[in-house]
Design a protein around this motif. Structure first.
Motif, short mmCIF file in Angstrom:
data_model
loop_
_atom_site.label_atom_id
_atom_site.label_comp_id
_atom_site.label_asym_id
_atom_site.label_seq_id
_atom_site.Cartn_x
_atom_site.Cartn_y
_atom_site.Cartn_z
N ALA A 283 0.84 -1.20 0.00
CA ALA A 283 0.00 0.00 0.00
C ALA A 283 0.87 1.24 0.00
O ALA A 283 0.60 2.21 -0.73
CB ALA A 283 -0.93 -0.01 1.22
N MET A 288 -1.74 -1.12 -5.32
CA MET A 288 -3.01 -1.42 -4.68
C MET A 288 -3.47 -2.86 -4.90
O MET A 288 -4.11 -3.46 -4.03
CB MET A 288 -4.09 -0.46 -5.18
N ALA A 291 -1.54 -4.97 -2.46
CA ALA A 291 -1.94 -4.58 -1.11
C ALA A 291 -3.30 -5.17 -0.78
O ALA A 291 -3.51 -5.75 0.29
CB ALA A 291 -1.97 -3.07 -0.97
N THR A 292 -4.24 -5.05 -1.72
CA THR A 292 -5.59 -5.59 -1.51
C THR A 292 -5.53 -7.11 -1.35
O THR A 292 -6.22 -7.69 -0.50
CB THR A 292 -6.50 -5.22 -2.69
N TYR A 295 -4.16 -7.80 2.16
CA TYR A 295 -5.12 -7.36 3.19
C TYR A 295 -6.28 -8.35 3.27
O TYR A 295 -6.71 -8.76 4.36
CB TYR A 295 -5.64 -5.97 2.88
N ASN A 314 -7.01 -0.29 7.48
CA ASN A 314 -5.86 -0.11 6.58
C ASN A 314 -6.32 0.03 5.13
O ASN A 314 -5.82 0.86 4.37
CB ASN A 314 -4.89 -1.29 6.70
N LYS A 315 -7.28 -0.83 4.76
CA LYS A 315 -7.82 -0.74 3.40
C LYS A 315 -8.52 0.60 3.18
O LYS A 315 -8.37 1.23 2.12
CB LYS A 315 -8.82 -1.88 3.16
N GLN A 317 -7.97 3.46 4.60
CA GLN A 317 -6.98 4.53 4.48
C GLN A 317 -6.29 4.48 3.12
O GLN A 317 -5.99 5.53 2.52
CB GLN A 317 -5.97 4.42 5.63
N MET A 318 -6.03 3.28 2.63
CA MET A 318 -5.40 3.15 1.31
C MET A 318 -6.32 3.70 0.22
O MET A 318 -5.89 4.49 -0.63
CB MET A 318 -5.09 1.67 1.03
N TYR A 319 -7.59 3.32 0.26
CA TYR A 319 -8.53 3.81 -0.74
C TYR A 319 -8.70 5.33 -0.64
O TYR A 319 -8.78 6.03 -1.66
CB TYR A 319 -9.89 3.13 -0.57
N SER A 321 -6.54 7.48 0.37
CA SER A 321 -5.34 8.16 -0.15
C SER A 321 -5.34 8.22 -1.67
O SER A 321 -4.68 9.07 -2.27
CB SER A 321 -4.07 7.46 0.34
N LYS A 322 -6.09 7.31 -2.30
CA LYS A 322 -6.18 7.28 -3.76
C LYS A 322 -7.43 8.00 -4.27
O LYS A 322 -7.70 7.99 -5.48
CB LYS A 322 -6.20 5.83 -4.25
#
Length: 430
Positions: A283, A288, A291-292, A295, A314-315, A317-319, A321-322
């Motif tokens: 991530a 992604m 990372a996905t 996760y 965590n997922k 926050q990753m989404y 950020s994108k």
């Protein structure tokens, strides 16, 4: 007649003693039994000097008498060594104790077990004696070869300290060989912990890690220059574990080789912890898809709702950020489903709404456009975040904007866009 019976009884008792299982009495059984009784009593009362003479007689006349002869012999000479002030005499006693281990093996076998115990005694007495380091290196190597995961816990840290002392005093051992021993010891610690479930092994590993870094300059350059190429060439999982552990210890986790090593380990030993780490690393690297993948694997491998909630956050926050707001909200809601106390999920959703003003603004109605801030406020309220609640409230529609459109405070309104929620109309502070 009575005299004959008594003689017969004594002869019978002696014969029984000679035939006693586990004992090999010599021809002069009476003297041997007397010497045995004398030295055993002396050992029990810690009168080690008194025990020497009768014990020595037994060693010379019936060395295969019984295994206890050597077990007690170790106690005698270690006891004398502990009491002795003269260094030369103390060393002599220590070496006699070491000989007891060797002679026990000579007459009764059980080499793996006996050497396992000898190694710790040798370390205890010789760790400050440079002249004994090569001898200890050879001993510990054999102990680990013979015992594997059955090696005594005390010998785990002991071996690494012997390696450290040996290398730092000019011993003939390379950095790579040190790493090899470290890896073997670490593998055994991991196996012991997995088998027992005891957290005490984490302390053993921590001490072994410290001894490694005190022996070899384990930095990112060393790992990437000497170990990573071997890992890539061999695709060996044990080497990958070493690279992963050392990079973690040396704080080289930003290196692409860290995730590479982790993936190699994961292929043969998938775990929640490794999947979580790989998800975080990919991530952070912007990958992604991977990372996905990790996760989701971590979520599937855990039965713990709190751990699942952590991964969903965590997922989310990753989404976020994108800029993938709907996906981020879905993941945050899953976090809440697994852990209703996860207030950070409400804050994240509130931020998504707050940041959607430009995305959802149509420019027709100032009230409609500002409903995103009311939706954000509601999420911040659930999180108990008064600071962000105040910030959101400052962006509510004004009382004039509400009256201008013939609307009333307290009425329900539908917020469309991707948010698609119903909110209660409120005005901002004057």
């Amino acid at each position: 007649m009575k005299k004959l019976l008594l003689i017969g009884l004594v002869v019978g008792l002696n014969a029984a003693a000679i035939a006693q299982p586990g004992w090999n009495w010599p021809e002069d059984v009476d003297k041997a039994k007397e010497k045995n009784a004398l030295y055993v009593d002396a050992v029990k009362s810690e009168q080690y000097a008194t025990a020497v003479e009768p014990h020595k007689w037994l060693l010379e006349n019936c060395p295969d008498l019984n295994e206890s002869l050597y077990i007690n012999g170790i106690k005698i000479y270690e006891g004398l060594a502990d009491e002795e002030k003269d260094a030369a005499k103390q060393l002599e006693y220590q070496e006699m104790a070491m000989k007891m281990y060797d002679d026990r093996i000579k007459y009764f076998g059980d080499e793996a077990n006996v050497l396992n115990r000898k190694a710790f005694s040798a370390y205890k007495y010789y760790k400050g004696n440079k002249a004994k380091y090569q001898e200890m290196m050879d001993l510990f190597k054999k102990v680990f070869e013979l015992n594997g995961t059955e090696v005594l816990n005390n010998n785990l840290v002991g071996y690494m300290d012997v390696v450290r002392r040996y290398k730092l005093t000019g011993g003939a051992i390379t950095d790579e060989e040190v790493i090899e021993i470290y890896g073997m010891v670490s593998d055994i610690i991991a196996e012991k912990q997995a088998k027992s479930g005891n957290d005490k092994y984490e302390k053993y590993q921590e001490n072994v890690d410290k001894l490694l870094t005190a022996t070899v300059d384990v930095n990112c350059e060393f790992i990437e220059g000497k170990l990573v190429p071997k890992m890539r060439e061999t695709q060996d999982v044990k080497m990958a574990k070493k690279v992963f552990q050392l990079m973690l210890s040396a704080k080289c986790t930003d290196s692409p080789a860290f995730a590479e090593a982790g993936e190699l380990v994961y292929t043969t030993d998938p775990s929640y912890g490794m999947a979580k780490v790989l998800g975080i690393k990919f991530a952070a690297a912007g990958d992604m898809d991977k990372a996905t993948k990790y996760y989701d694997a971590a979520i599937d491998m855990s039965d713990d709702n709190l751990k699942k909630a952590e991964i969903y956050m965590n997922k989310a926050q990753m989404y976020a950020s994108k800029g993938m707001k709907p996906s981020a909200r879905s993941a945050a809601r899953m976090a809440l489903a697994n852990d209703p106390s996860a207030k950070e999920a409400y804050t994240l959703i509130g931020n998504l709404y707050f940041q959607s003003y430009n995305d959802c603004r149509e420019g027709v109605s100032k009230v409609d456009d500002r409903l995103v801030f009311i939706a954000a406020y509601n999420q911040y309220a659930k999180a108990g975040n008064s600071e962000l609640m105040a910030k959101a409230k400052e962006q509510f529609p004004s009382i004039g904007e509400i009256f201008e459109l013939g609307l009333t405070e307290g009425q329900s309104m539908t917020l469309g866009c991707w948010i698609n929620e119903t909110v209660v109309l409120e005005r901002r502070p004057n």
